[in-house]
Motif scaffolding. Structure first.
Motif, short mmCIF file in Angstrom:
data_model
loop_
_atom_site.label_atom_id
_atom_site.label_comp_id
_atom_site.label_asym_id
_atom_site.label_seq_id
_atom_site.Cartn_x
_atom_site.Cartn_y
_atom_site.Cartn_z
N UNK A 1 0.68 -1.24 0.16
CA UNK A 1 -0.06 -0.14 -0.16
C UNK A 1 0.68 1.29 0.02
N UNK A 2 2.10 1.13 -0.06
CA UNK A 2 2.97 2.37 0.01
C UNK A 2 4.19 2.22 -1.07
N UNK A 3 4.37 3.53 -1.64
CA UNK A 3 5.34 3.47 -2.59
C UNK A 3 6.07 4.92 -2.53
N UNK A 4 7.30 4.78 -2.27
CA UNK A 4 7.83 5.96 -1.86
C UNK A 4 8.69 6.68 -3.17
N UNK A 5 8.77 5.57 -4.17
CA UNK A 5 9.50 6.02 -5.42
C UNK A 5 9.18 7.33 -6.14
N UNK B 1 13.33 11.16 -2.93
CA UNK B 1 14.61 10.97 -3.60
C UNK B 1 15.51 9.58 -3.09
N UNK B 2 15.54 9.55 -1.77
CA UNK B 2 16.48 8.69 -1.28
C UNK B 2 15.51 7.36 -0.94
N UNK B 3 15.05 6.59 -1.73
CA UNK B 3 14.24 5.47 -1.45
C UNK B 3 15.00 4.18 -1.93
N UNK B 4 14.66 3.04 -1.49
CA UNK B 4 15.01 1.74 -1.87
C UNK B 4 13.67 0.64 -2.34
N UNK B 5 13.95 0.73 -3.58
CA UNK B 5 12.58 -0.05 -4.38
C UNK B 5 11.33 0.43 -4.07
N UNK B 6 11.07 1.86 -3.50
CA UNK B 6 10.12 2.33 -3.35
C UNK B 6 9.40 1.79 -1.82
N UNK B 7 9.91 1.10 -1.15
CA UNK B 7 9.37 0.31 0.18
C UNK B 7 10.14 1.18 1.45
N UNK B 8 11.28 1.84 1.19
CA UNK B 8 11.55 2.46 2.29
C UNK B 8 12.18 3.98 1.75
N UNK B 9 12.07 5.04 2.64
CA UNK B 9 12.28 6.27 2.42
C UNK B 9 13.54 6.71 3.41
N UNK B 10 14.74 7.09 2.98
CA UNK B 10 15.56 7.53 3.99
C UNK B 10 15.24 8.83 4.54
N UNK B 11 14.30 9.62 3.75
CA UNK B 11 13.71 10.93 4.28
C UNK B 11 13.05 10.75 5.67
N UNK B 12 12.51 9.53 5.90
CA UNK B 12 11.53 9.05 6.76
C UNK B 12 12.30 8.75 8.24
N UNK B 13 13.81 8.59 8.05
CA UNK B 13 14.56 8.23 9.27
C UNK B 13 14.15 9.35 10.64
N UNK B 14 14.24 10.46 10.54
CA UNK B 14 13.78 11.08 11.67
C UNK B 14 12.41 10.96 12.33
N UNK B 15 11.43 10.50 11.47
CA UNK B 15 10.10 10.28 11.93
C UNK B 15 9.97 9.01 12.36
#
Length: 184
Positions: free
Chosen positions: A133-137, A141-155
């Motif tokens: 249900x999620x696609x970060x691509x 900008x900094x995502x891996x296969x649309x599954x994780x987004x490094x921009x969310x690290x602080x969150x």
């Protein structure tokens, strides 16, 4: 001790910290109390994290996408399973880290890494079946296969520490008080 009305389990009432008497994790046989079982904790974590995700997606859409004041959020039923089991793992990890005197910042970094690992693993499996249900691509900008987004690290960092403090700790201190049924 005053009698309380019956709770969700027959003859028991959920009381935070055993009616105010804080029990440590090793006190498993407190007279008149039984710990909240893991299925109840899985449900507690799942529902709370699910709600936070829906609220976050609504707020995100309002602030950065469409400005819609309806604040419509979304999630997936798969998230209930992921969050429920994931936070039960985090719960056990929390006690393991505490026994080793791991500080708050390090715990937050460990939780963030685990959150990314779980999100990536489940994301890839769900993508395989067309159920992710999620696609970060498209958004990050900094995502891996649309599954994780490094921009969310602080969150993930602050969110996991928030859940440690306001979900894991209270939930593991909660217990059911055994209440004797009145005979008629």
């Amino acid at each position: 001790m005053a009698e309380a009305p019956a709770g969700p389990m027959t003859g028991s009432v959920p009381l935070c910290q055993c009616g105010g008497a804080a029990l440590d994790r090793t006190d498993r046989k407190a007279v008149g109390y039984s710990r909240v079982s893991w299925p109840y904790r899985v449900a507690f974590y799942a529902i709370n994290a699910f709600y936070v995700e829906v609220a976050w997606t609504a707020l995100y859409a309002y602030l950065w996408e469409n400005g819609d004041l309806k604040l419509v959020g979304y999630s997936s039923v798969w998230s209930l399973i992921i969050y429920g089991l994931g936070f039960c793992f985090i719960e056990q990890l929390y006690f393991w880290l505490l026994q080793r005197n791991i500080n708050l910042v390090t715990r937050g970094l460990i939780y963030t890494f685990i959150s990314f690992a779980v999100e990536l693993a489940f994301g890839l499996v769900l993508q395989k079946f067309g159920a992710n249900s999620w696609d970060y691509s498209k958004q990050f900008t900094y995502h891996l296969y649309g599954c994780i987004a490094l921009e969310y690290a602080p969150l993930w960092f602050f969110g996991s520490l928030f859940f440690e403090r306001f979900a894991v700790i209270p939930c593991t201190r909660a217990a059911f008080q055994q209440v004797k049924e009145k005979s008629s």
